[in-house]
Design a protein around this motif. Structure first.
Motif, mmCIF file in Angstrom:
data_model
loop_
_atom_site.group_PDB
_atom_site.id
_atom_site.type_symbol
_atom_site.label_atom_id
_atom_site.label_comp_id
_atom_site.label_asym_id
_atom_site.label_seq_id
_atom_site.Cartn_x
_atom_site.Cartn_y
_atom_site.Cartn_z
ATOM 1 N N GLU A 9 0.959 -1.214 -0.067
ATOM 2 C CA GLU A 9 0.081 -0.009 0.117
ATOM 3 C C GLU A 9 0.715 1.334 -0.027
ATOM 4 N N GLY A 10 0.289 2.249 -0.680
ATOM 5 C CA GLY A 10 1.000 3.482 -0.620
ATOM 6 C C GLY A 10 0.026 4.706 -0.676
ATOM 7 N N ALA A 20 1.541 2.938 4.377
ATOM 8 C CA ALA A 20 1.223 3.695 3.280
ATOM 9 C C ALA A 20 1.753 5.025 3.461
ATOM 10 N N LEU A 41 3.462 -0.891 -6.680
ATOM 11 C CA LEU A 41 2.142 -1.151 -5.956
ATOM 12 C C LEU A 41 1.323 -2.331 -6.666
ATOM 13 N N THR A 84 5.087 5.784 -10.199
ATOM 14 C CA THR A 84 4.613 4.777 -9.284
ATOM 15 C C THR A 84 4.245 3.676 -10.529
ATOM 16 N N PHE A 86 1.944 0.210 -11.282
ATOM 17 C CA PHE A 86 1.050 -0.670 -10.744
ATOM 18 C C PHE A 86 0.846 -1.930 -11.453
ATOM 19 N N THR A 137 6.170 -8.154 0.781
ATOM 20 C CA THR A 137 6.988 -8.187 -0.164
ATOM 21 C C THR A 137 8.573 -9.008 0.410
#
Length: 484
Positions: A9-10, A20, A41, A84, A86, A137
């Motif tokens: 999450e972020g 996050a 993510l 980022t 995804f 992770t």
């Protein structure tokens, strides 16, 4: 220096907790050094449309998962200078409500871990460091070790693994070792990923990463003991200088009482303005409107970890005092929810309880409360005490984890300190500390000094980012460069 942050999450894309916030803020701080910091993510269904519709499709690949392969789409969005990525798989992420707690989480995050490594040659970004966070992770490092070290493209990549909360470990059946992770039995041993007969994602991160960090210096020491180690204290002790603690920061631009739009009366350091906010909150929540009464705030999850069994022991004794009010915001264990709701019915004008989470209300509580109670049984870092001090709410904490690293108990003889603390996990030690704080509240010279110390502290990410950058530099032989 090229850095890739891998997490479940972020912020601002998807958030359930403090992890996050770290993923949203630390890469920003590191980019100020000139580092090329990026984030990766899962592409969850719950990501707001405003973000998902702004993503750019890059490519898709097949990710090996034991004996099979799975589709992985790769999308990219740059926000506030942070690229980022995804990772898209409709079955694992796109058709689920929420992000955790599914019956096949081991398969979902095994896929994500392998996909992080698989996509690298396809996105034009070869990181010097992959920085993984928490159990979700934890298998990136052992998978890199097993499946990719023979490939020249991956040979120079270093790994850092951060433990945000050791209590959550991601332990699953032995059957996933080969079936999902593609690891052989040489990895299923105490120095590998084996834990009590199962496969532990977090142990994979601990044992195979080049460096392991956690989110405060005290917590890094605590988790090497049996009491706090959650069964992994031996593995953590074996790391030696490969384990370190770096305290988290907060976004001081966002958490700024001078500009926070949620407050009735924005302020910089004025206790008079805080008092006006207190009266406004008392009116909002139905408490007696008195600017002179000390208001204690509590914001967060209502669980045993947060020390609420201590609060349970002394709550009625505290509420029987004439000059004190309490505001509680949060949800969690039904036992504690019921405790506070029952007490609020008994002390109608002294105790207000909101069983929910409301970001705007949380900020009004920080701005309105004189004291902030956070007596955690353990606390890896904690952000609430940092936010409270930023808003001039003086924390009362137990000396554990990040609370010990960030809150220094007030010394009335030297004027040093930014809060109040107690050592033993004992309800009446806590009550004694609360009463000590309430006594100083009535002494304006001491209280003004305390508020000045708390609000004048640097709780930004700059110092923490400097420490992370130095850690990365040691792993990659990049010259150390200050950020803040």
């Amino acid at each position: 220096m090229k850095l890739l942050f891998a997490a479940a999450e972020g912020s601002p894309f998807v958030k359930t907790g403090g992890l996050a916030d770290v993923i949203g803020a630390l890469p920003q701080a590191l980019r100020q050094s000139g580092a090329d910091a990026r984030v990766i993510l899962p592409k969850y269904k719950v990501i707001p449309k405003a973000f998902s519709e702004s993503m750019t499709y890059l490519t898709h690949i097949e990710v090996p998962m034991g004996w099979r392969s799975c589709y992985c789409g790769v999308f990219k969005l740059e926000l506030d200078g942070i690229p980022t990525y995804f990772l898209d798989n409709e079955y694992f992420f796109g058709a689920r409500s929420g992000i955790y707690g599914h019956g096949d989480d081991e398969e979902r995050f095994a896929f994500f871990n392998r996909a992080v490594l698989e996509i690298l040659p396809h996105i034009g970004f070869q990181p010097d460091i992959i920085h993984s966070h928490d159990w979700h992770t934890g298998m990136i490092a052992p998978m890199l070790h097993k499946h990719y070290r023979h490939n020249p493209y991956y040979q120079s990549i270093k790994t850092v693994f951060t433990i945000h909360n050791l209590q959550y470990q991601g332990v699953f059946s032995y059957s996933i070792l080969g079936d999902l992770l593609g690891l052989d039995d040489s990895y299923f041993q105490p120095g590998g990923v084996e834990f009590k007969g199962g496969v532990s994602f977090i142990k994979g991160g601990i044992n195979y990463s080049d460096q392991v960090t956690t989110v405060s210096r005290t917590y890094a020491r605590e988790i090497q003991t049996e009491y706090y180690g959650e069964g992994l204290d031996g593995a953590l002790r074996s790391l030696g200088n490969r384990l370190s603690g770096i305290v988290n920061g907060i976004d001081q631009e966002s958490y700024n009482p001078a500009t926070d739009p949620n407050l009735s009366y924005p302020y910089r350091s004025s206790l008079d303005a805080k008092r006006l906010n207190k009266i406004a909150l008392q009116r909002e929540l139905g408490l007696e409107e008195r600017g002179d009464v000390p208001l204690i705030g509590m914001v967060g999850r209502l669980t045993g970890q947060k020390g609420l069994d201590l609060v349970e022991r002394i709550l009625f004794e505290l509420m029987e005092q004439d000059d004190v009010q309490l505001v509680v915001l949060g949800s969690g264990d039904p036992r504690f929810e019921q405790l506070f709701e029952d007490a609020a019915g008994r002390y109608v004008r002294k105790l207000a309880v909101q069983i929910k989470f409301d970001e705007g209300l949380a900020r009004r509580i920080y701005a309105s409360s004189d004291l902030f109670l956070m007596p955690s049984r353990f606390e890896p870092c904690g952000l609430s005490q940092l936010i409270a001090m930023r808003y001039g709410s003086i924390p009362i904490v137990r000396e554990t984890g990040g609370l010990n690293d960030t809150v220094q108990s007030y010394n009335e003889f030297t004027g040093e300190g930014n809060g109040f603390s107690f050592t033993n996990y004992n309800a009446h030690d806590m009550l004694h500390t609360i009463r000590r704080a309430l006594r100083f509240y009535t002494e304006s010279d001491h209280w003004g000094r305390l508020a000045h110390n708390a609000m004048g502290g640097d709780y930004s990410w700059s110092r923490s980012a400097d420490e992370y950058y130095a850690l990365y530099a040691r792993l990659t032989d990049v010259p150390v460069k200050e950020i803040g």
